[in-house]
Design a protein around this motif. Structure first.
Motif, short mmCIF file in Angstrom:
data_model
loop_
_atom_site.label_atom_id
_atom_site.label_comp_id
_atom_site.label_asym_id
_atom_site.label_seq_id
_atom_site.Cartn_x
_atom_site.Cartn_y
_atom_site.Cartn_z
N ILE A 1 38.49 50.40 49.47
CA ILE A 1 37.99 50.02 48.22
C ILE A 1 36.80 49.18 48.34
O ILE A 1 36.22 48.59 49.21
N ASP A 2 35.74 49.77 47.17
CA ASP A 2 34.35 49.46 47.55
C ASP A 2 33.70 48.44 46.31
O ASP A 2 32.53 48.61 46.23
N SER A 3 34.61 48.15 45.57
CA SER A 3 34.37 47.60 44.14
C SER A 3 35.32 46.23 43.82
O SER A 3 36.55 46.70 43.92
N VAL A 4 34.90 45.23 43.34
CA VAL A 4 35.63 44.24 42.91
C VAL A 4 35.06 43.52 41.67
O VAL A 4 33.80 43.84 41.37
N PHE A 5 36.05 42.72 41.15
CA PHE A 5 35.55 42.06 39.81
C PHE A 5 35.68 40.51 40.21
O PHE A 5 37.06 40.35 40.74
N VAL A 6 34.95 39.68 40.05
CA VAL A 6 34.87 38.51 40.36
C VAL A 6 34.83 37.59 39.34
O VAL A 6 33.72 36.83 38.77
N PRO A 7 36.06 36.90 38.60
CA PRO A 7 36.01 35.90 37.46
C PRO A 7 36.35 34.63 38.12
O PRO A 7 36.62 34.61 39.29
N ALA A 8 36.13 33.52 37.49
CA ALA A 8 36.54 32.24 38.04
C ALA A 8 38.05 32.19 37.99
O ALA A 8 38.49 31.49 38.99
N GLY A 9 38.84 32.61 37.06
CA GLY A 9 40.02 32.37 36.99
C GLY A 9 40.51 30.92 36.35
O GLY A 9 39.87 30.28 36.07
N ASP A 10 41.96 31.00 35.67
CA ASP A 10 42.29 29.74 35.11
C ASP A 10 43.22 29.11 35.82
O ASP A 10 43.63 27.89 35.15
N ALA A 11 43.15 28.82 37.37
CA ALA A 11 43.88 27.86 38.08
C ALA A 11 43.34 26.72 37.86
O ALA A 11 42.19 26.35 38.22
N THR A 12 44.07 25.81 37.44
CA THR A 12 43.61 24.10 37.21
C THR A 12 44.53 23.32 37.72
O THR A 12 45.84 23.18 37.08
N PRO A 13 44.17 22.48 38.90
CA PRO A 13 42.84 22.47 39.41
C PRO A 13 42.90 23.80 40.36
O PRO A 13 44.03 24.51 40.37
N PRO A 14 41.66 24.19 40.85
CA PRO A 14 41.52 25.28 41.86
C PRO A 14 42.48 25.22 42.91
O PRO A 14 42.85 24.16 43.44
N THR A 15 42.94 26.33 43.17
CA THR A 15 43.99 26.37 44.61
C THR A 15 43.21 26.04 45.86
O THR A 15 43.89 25.40 46.62
N GLY B 1 31.35 43.04 40.06
CA GLY B 1 31.29 42.73 38.81
C GLY B 1 31.52 41.27 38.30
O GLY B 1 32.38 40.56 39.10
N ILE B 2 30.91 40.66 37.42
CA ILE B 2 31.16 39.40 37.02
C ILE B 2 31.40 39.51 35.43
O ILE B 2 31.05 40.24 34.61
N ALA B 3 31.91 38.28 34.84
CA ALA B 3 32.27 38.34 33.51
C ALA B 3 31.04 37.79 32.49
O ALA B 3 30.17 36.93 32.98
#
Length: 287
Positions: A95-109, A133-135
């Motif tokens: 795999i050579d591609s990823v997408f990096v969002p912040a995500g919804d975990a509150t608080p961060p893990t 990729g970014i959002a």
């Protein structure tokens, strides 16, 4: 379509469109049954299913012959060591591609409160992925001011290769947003996020999980928007693309593709894509 060049542009977008799916147990089999090998599929990071499910499905799809793009939700990753383990698995799978969002975990893990935090660590790992990729948020994020989200794209320019817009159902809003990010200096290629041909009830139930604003709070605050979608004739993906084509066909918009949210209705989405692409091809031949 207004002219042949716009029709050809849309046909190219449909041929290269990538699909977003949720990492449920049966989704790999559904994809294999309905989607041609070689297509790009992004696999979301679901709080309820866990990031392990995202990696498992991405590995499965890659083995089958698809191009898998897992979502690495920063706030779901517990440590640098966990990130390194995930990266090692993905690289080993080809795999050579990823997408990096912040995500919804509150608080961060773990230590990653934002996607920028995780992007910096990825970069320190000798940049293991060719495409990152970014959002982007044409519709307002439920918790972050618009100017901040646009500034964040600028801050990530040295770590990312492209931007994927979140769901937007208003062509005017999308047009304004594209002009704003380009004016502010964000030059990365853009993929337009949109739902395909999906059942409205499914769209409404899933939108809070991976749709606009990535939060059910957005759904609660924007009931009128979703009411229009739920009404017969309220949302039509073909009409939406036709209305934004004058914008996205402009070279300065730098739109390189469509990112289609399937809500796991891959059969209906693929059927719609093929049928419309075939009609456009037929029009081109007739002319």
């Amino acid at each position: 379509m207004r002219n042949r060049s716009e029709a050809a542009f849309v046909r190219e977008l449909l041929e290269s469109a990538r699909y977003e799916i949720l990492p449920t147990k049966s989704i790999s089999e559904q994809v294999l049954q309905h989607v041609p090998l070689g297509r790009t599929l992004t696999v979301t990071a679901s709080m309820s299913l866990g990031l392990g499910a995202t990696v498992d499905v991405a590995e499965s799809l890659q083995r089958m012959g698809y191009r898998a793009v897992p979502h690495l939700a920063a706030r779901m990753i517990g440590s640098r060591a966990e990130l390194e383990e995930i990266v090692a698995r993905l690289v080993a799978a080809g795999i050579d591609s990823v997408f990096v969002p912040a995500g919804d975990a509150t608080p961060p893990t773990g230590p990653y409160a934002s996607s920028l935090d995780l992007l910096r660590d990825l970069s320190a790992m000798a940049a293991p992925f060719r495409h990152v990729g970014i959002a982007g948020y044409p519709e307002s994020h439920p918790t972050i001011h618009d100017d901040i989200t646009i500034q964040a794209m600028w801050d990530k320019r040295d770590y990312a290769t492209h931007v994927v817009s979140n769901l937007c159902f208003d062509p005017a809003v999308l047009t304004s947003w594209v002009h704003r990010i380009r004016t502010r200096g964000t030059t990365m290629p853009l993929l337009i996020g949109m739902p395909g041909r999906v059942e409205r009830a499914k769209l409404l139930s899933m939108a809070g999980k991976i749709g606009v604003g990535e939060s059910t709070r957005f759904l609660a605050k924007n009931k009128s928007t979703f009411a229009r979608i739920a009404t017969p004739g309220g949302y039509n993906p073909q009409r939406f693309i036709e209305r934004i084509t004058p914008l996205i066909a402009q070279p300065q918009a730098n739109v390189e593709g469509l990112h289609i949210f399937t809500f796991n209705q891959v059969a209906a989405t693929e059927q719609w894509r093929r049928q419309w692409a075939a009609r456009l091809e037929g029009l081109a031949v007739a002319r």
